[in-house]
Write a protein that holds these residues in place. Sequence first.
Motif, PDB file in Angstrom:
ATOM      1  N   HIS A 223       0.836  -1.207   0.000  1.00 23.87           N
ATOM      2  CA  HIS A 223       0.000   0.000   0.000  1.00 23.87           C
ATOM      3  C   HIS A 223       0.866   1.250   0.000  1.00 23.87           C
ATOM      4  O   HIS A 223       2.053   1.214   0.314  1.00 23.87           O
ATOM      5  CB  HIS A 223      -0.933   0.002   1.215  1.00 23.87           C
ATOM      6  N   THR A 224       0.213   2.363  -0.353  1.00 26.00           N
ATOM      7  CA  THR A 224       0.874   3.674  -0.359  1.00 26.00           C
ATOM      8  C   THR A 224      -0.168   4.729  -0.030  1.00 26.00           C
ATOM      9  O   THR A 224      -1.369   4.458  -0.089  1.00 26.00           O
ATOM     10  CB  THR A 224       1.502   3.942  -1.752  1.00 26.00           C
ATOM     11  N   GLY A 225       0.303   5.902   0.341  1.00 27.98           N
ATOM     12  CA  GLY A 225      -0.613   7.040   0.492  1.00 27.98           C
ATOM     13  C   GLY A 225      -0.919   7.477   1.908  1.00 27.98           C
ATOM     14  O   GLY A 225      -1.450   8.576   2.123  1.00 27.98           O
ATOM     15  N   ILE A 226      -0.605   6.643   2.913  1.00 23.82           N
ATOM     16  CA  ILE A 226      -0.998   6.991   4.283  1.00 23.82           C
ATOM     17  C   ILE A 226      -0.102   8.112   4.832  1.00 23.82           C
ATOM     18  O   ILE A 226       1.106   8.119   4.606  1.00 23.82           O
ATOM     19  CB  ILE A 226      -0.923   5.747   5.192  1.00 23.82           C
ATOM     20  N   GLY A 227      -0.708   9.030   5.534  1.00 23.22           N
ATOM     21  CA  GLY A 227       0.044  10.125   6.160  1.00 23.22           C
ATOM     22  C   GLY A 227       0.000  11.392   5.323  1.00 23.22           C
ATOM     23  O   GLY A 227      -0.856  11.552   4.445  1.00 23.22           O
ATOM     24  N   VAL A 228       0.948  12.284   5.589  1.00 26.09           N
ATOM     25  CA  VAL A 228       0.995  13.571   4.888  1.00 26.09           C
ATOM     26  C   VAL A 228       1.327  13.315   3.416  1.00 26.09           C
ATOM     27  O   VAL A 228       2.251  12.568   3.106  1.00 26.09           O
ATOM     28  CB  VAL A 228       2.067  14.485   5.521  1.00 26.09           C
ATOM     29  N   ASP A 229       0.565  13.929   2.531  1.00 27.36           N
ATOM     30  CA  ASP A 229       0.823  13.751   1.100  1.00 27.36           C
ATOM     31  C   ASP A 229       2.122  14.462   0.716  1.00 27.36           C
ATOM     32  O   ASP A 229       2.378  15.585   1.134  1.00 27.36           O
ATOM     33  CB  ASP A 229      -0.345  14.321   0.289  1.00 27.36           C
ATOM     34  N   LYS A 230       2.935  13.729  -0.057  1.00 25.79           N
ATOM     35  CA  LYS A 230       4.247  14.282  -0.407  1.00 25.79           C
ATOM     36  C   LYS A 230       4.212  15.123  -1.679  1.00 25.79           C
ATOM     37  O   LYS A 230       5.219  15.671  -2.089  1.00 25.79           O
ATOM     38  CB  LYS A 230       5.254  13.145  -0.568  1.00 25.79           C
ATOM     39  N   ASP A 231       3.037  15.193  -2.303  1.00 27.96           N
ATOM     40  CA  ASP A 231       2.903  15.989  -3.528  1.00 27.96           C
ATOM     41  C   ASP A 231       1.800  17.031  -3.358  1.00 27.96           C
ATOM     42  O   ASP A 231       0.807  17.012  -4.076  1.00 27.96           O
ATOM     43  CB  ASP A 231       2.540  15.082  -4.718  1.00 27.96           C
ATOM     44  N   PRO A 232       1.950  17.936  -2.383  1.00 26.56           N
ATOM     45  CA  PRO A 232       0.854  18.878  -2.138  1.00 26.56           C
ATOM     46  C   PRO A 232       0.646  19.822  -3.304  1.00 26.56           C
ATOM     47  O   PRO A 232       1.581  20.163  -4.029  1.00 26.56           O
ATOM     48  CB  PRO A 232       1.324  19.643  -0.900  1.00 26.56           C
ATOM     49  N   VAL A 233      -0.597  20.200  -3.464  1.00 26.73           N
ATOM     50  CA  VAL A 233      -0.921  21.182  -4.494  1.00 26.73           C
ATOM     51  C   VAL A 233      -0.411  22.537  -4.007  1.00 26.73           C
ATOM     52  O   VAL A 233      -0.758  22.984  -2.926  1.00 26.73           O
ATOM     53  CB  VAL A 233      -2.450  21.250  -4.704  1.00 26.73           C
ATOM     54  N   GLY A 234       0.451  23.179  -4.804  1.00 25.26           N
ATOM     55  CA  GLY A 234       0.980  24.480  -4.407  1.00 25.26           C
ATOM     56  C   GLY A 234      -0.073  25.562  -4.537  1.00 25.26           C
ATOM     57  O   GLY A 234      -1.073  25.397  -5.243  1.00 25.26           O
ATOM     58  N   ALA A 235       0.181  26.669  -3.858  1.00 29.03           N
ATOM     59  CA  ALA A 235      -0.777  27.770  -3.888  1.00 29.03           C
ATOM     60  C   ALA A 235      -0.967  28.319  -5.294  1.00 29.03           C
ATOM     61  O   ALA A 235      -2.026  28.839  -5.637  1.00 29.03           O
ATOM     62  CB  ALA A 235      -0.296  28.874  -2.951  1.00 29.03           C
ATOM     63  N   THR A 236       0.066  28.172  -6.114  1.00 30.33           N
ATOM     64  CA  THR A 236      -0.031  28.741  -7.468  1.00 30.33           C
ATOM     65  C   THR A 236      -0.483  27.701  -8.492  1.00 30.33           C
ATOM     66  O   THR A 236      -0.616  28.004  -9.670  1.00 30.33           O
ATOM     67  CB  THR A 236       1.335  29.290  -7.911  1.00 30.33           C
ATOM     68  N   CYS A 237      -0.684  26.465  -8.035  1.00 28.07           N
ATOM     69  CA  CYS A 237      -1.038  25.395  -8.965  1.00 28.07           C
ATOM     70  C   CYS A 237      -2.453  25.615  -9.503  1.00 28.07           C
ATOM     71  O   CYS A 237      -3.394  25.798  -8.740  1.00 28.07           O
ATOM     72  CB  CYS A 237      -0.953  24.054  -8.251  1.00 28.07           C
ATOM     73  N   ARG A 238      -2.587  25.573 -10.808  1.00 29.24           N
ATOM     74  CA  ARG A 238      -3.915  25.726 -11.407  1.00 29.24           C
ATOM     75  C   ARG A 238      -4.667  24.392 -11.314  1.00 29.24           C
ATOM     76  O   ARG A 238      -4.040  23.328 -11.357  1.00 29.24           O
ATOM     77  CB  ARG A 238      -3.786  26.137 -12.869  1.00 29.24           C
ATOM     78  N   PRO A 239      -5.986  24.437 -11.221  1.00 27.63           N
ATOM     79  CA  PRO A 239      -6.767  23.193 -11.097  1.00 27.63           C
ATOM     80  C   PRO A 239      -6.500  22.206 -12.223  1.00 27.63           C
ATOM     81  O   PRO A 239      -6.629  21.006 -12.059  1.00 27.63           O
ATOM     82  CB  PRO A 239      -8.220  23.679 -11.132  1.00 27.63           C
ATOM     83  N   THR A 240      -6.127  22.732 -13.404  1.00 22.93           N
ATOM     84  CA  THR A 240      -5.912  21.844 -14.548  1.00 22.93           C
ATOM     85  C   THR A 240      -4.496  21.280 -14.592  1.00 22.93           C
ATOM     86  O   THR A 240      -4.183  20.430 -15.425  1.00 22.93           O
ATOM     87  CB  THR A 240      -6.169  22.610 -15.859  1.00 22.93           C
ATOM     88  N   ASP A 241      -3.649  21.751 -13.705  1.00 21.61           N
ATOM     89  CA  ASP A 241      -2.252  21.329 -13.723  1.00 21.61           C
ATOM     90  C   ASP A 241      -2.042  20.185 -12.728  1.00 21.61           C
ATOM     91  O   ASP A 241      -2.017  20.403 -11.520  1.00 21.61           O
ATOM     92  CB  ASP A 241      -1.347  22.504 -13.359  1.00 21.61           C
ATOM     93  N   LEU A 242      -1.935  18.969 -13.236  1.00 19.40           N
ATOM     94  CA  LEU A 242      -1.757  17.817 -12.349  1.00 19.40           C
ATOM     95  C   LEU A 242      -0.332  17.267 -12.440  1.00 19.40           C
ATOM     96  O   LEU A 242      -0.070  16.131 -12.066  1.00 19.40           O
ATOM     97  CB  LEU A 242      -2.760  16.714 -12.704  1.00 19.40           C
ATOM     98  N   THR A 243       0.588  18.096 -12.913  1.00 19.78           N
ATOM     99  CA  THR A 243       1.959  17.604 -13.079  1.00 19.78           C
ATOM    100  C   THR A 243       2.614  17.282 -11.738  1.00 19.78           C
ATOM    101  O   THR A 243       3.596  16.548 -11.690  1.00 19.78           O
ATOM    102  CB  THR A 243       2.828  18.634 -13.819  1.00 19.78           C
ATOM    103  N   HIS A 244       2.061  17.848 -10.655  1.00 15.74           N
ATOM    104  CA  HIS A 244       2.637  17.568  -9.330  1.00 15.74           C
ATOM    105  C   HIS A 244       2.275  16.163  -8.848  1.00 15.74           C
ATOM    106  O   HIS A 244       2.875  15.663  -7.907  1.00 15.74           O
ATOM    107  CB  HIS A 244       2.140  18.593  -8.309  1.00 15.74           C
ATOM    108  N   LEU A 245       1.267  15.563  -9.460  1.00 18.02           N
ATOM    109  CA  LEU A 245       0.826  14.248  -8.982  1.00 18.02           C
ATOM    110  C   LEU A 245       1.778  13.156  -9.478  1.00 18.02           C
ATOM    111  O   LEU A 245       2.016  13.041 -10.673  1.00 18.02           O
ATOM    112  CB  LEU A 245      -0.575  13.916  -9.506  1.00 18.02           C
ATOM    113  N   SER A 246       2.303  12.373  -8.547  1.00 18.10           N
ATOM    114  CA  SER A 246       3.128  11.240  -8.972  1.00 18.10           C
ATOM    115  C   SER A 246       2.308   9.972  -8.738  1.00 18.10           C
ATOM    116  O   SER A 246       2.262   9.446  -7.627  1.00 18.10           O
ATOM    117  CB  SER A 246       4.434  11.203  -8.168  1.00 18.10           C
TER     118      SER A 246
END
Length: 309
Positions: free
Chosen positions: A121-144
């Motif tokens: 499993h993966t994902g438990i705890g603090v997310d390591k790929d937080p959406v930045g304040a400047t990230c646009r809703p359509t920009d999912l490049t931060h998601l790994s």
Amino acid sequence: MACRRLDAKCLSDLLKDIDYFLLDIDGVIWNAAGDIQGSREAVETLQTLRAVIFLSNCSCLTREEFVSNFEELGYNVKPGQIYGTAYAVASYLKDTRFRGKVYVMGTPSIGKELDKFGIKHTGIGVDKDPVGATCRPTDLTHLSLDPEVNCVIVGYDNYFNISKLQKAVNYIARGAISLATHEDLCYPTTDGLVTIDAGVLVAAVGEATGKTPILIGKPSRIILEQIRRDAHQLDPSRCCLIGDSLSTDIALAARCGMRSILVLTGQSTQKDVDGINCGDGGGDGFVPDYYIDGLGDIVTLLRQGEASG
Ligand SMILES: [Mg+2]
């Protein structure tokens, strides 16, 4: 159909028909304010009379963590008696011979239960790929996104955020199995404040994906089937479920042909019972056989029954 207040005679008759008591925990044994008065003595008494199993929709505790909480309050309970949804969801994956990796939007308890069955499993705890304040809703490049993930479990998650929601939704959109530990929207509190529960997160994922998750906890039959498997195929008609929620506890009992007793120390109130008995559509159509103010009433009623011979 009316919901009657349980009395000594009804309890005596009920005991003749029952092999197992299935007890909800939150709102029956304890609530946000601590232990519920009279419940410990009632559980001790019930355990001398019949087999007792606990089933809780709470996904935040492993079986062992439930036992620790019980022991702190003076209860004598074994891990094998407890079916919480962290255990139940892991057990479901084991039973279905799941192969792959799970993305968990939930607490460490789910990870610990998955670990027991060797499920990655993966994902438990603090997310390591937080959406930045400047990230646009359509920009999912931060998601790994992890290419191994083929299942998503949604439970209660203290670290829930948009990035986790994006991941859960995208895994499911890619074809991952969608599981929900439970769909309770709120946790019963005693101070008038609303404490949200996993159902809010499950609803968010469900709305975004358009897919209904497989529900593990009450009122799903899945958790009862796990108990049946472990308890020698217990006969639901020889079980009595005691709980505080009409939409989960009493609904499961009604669906599976179990007897049921509603307690008024959690989500439900006398007003709900009055609503059912007035036929105003209260109880979402699920009517308990009996109600009591609290689990401790069981002890009082048994004493009354003994006194009257
Ligand atoms: Mg409850």
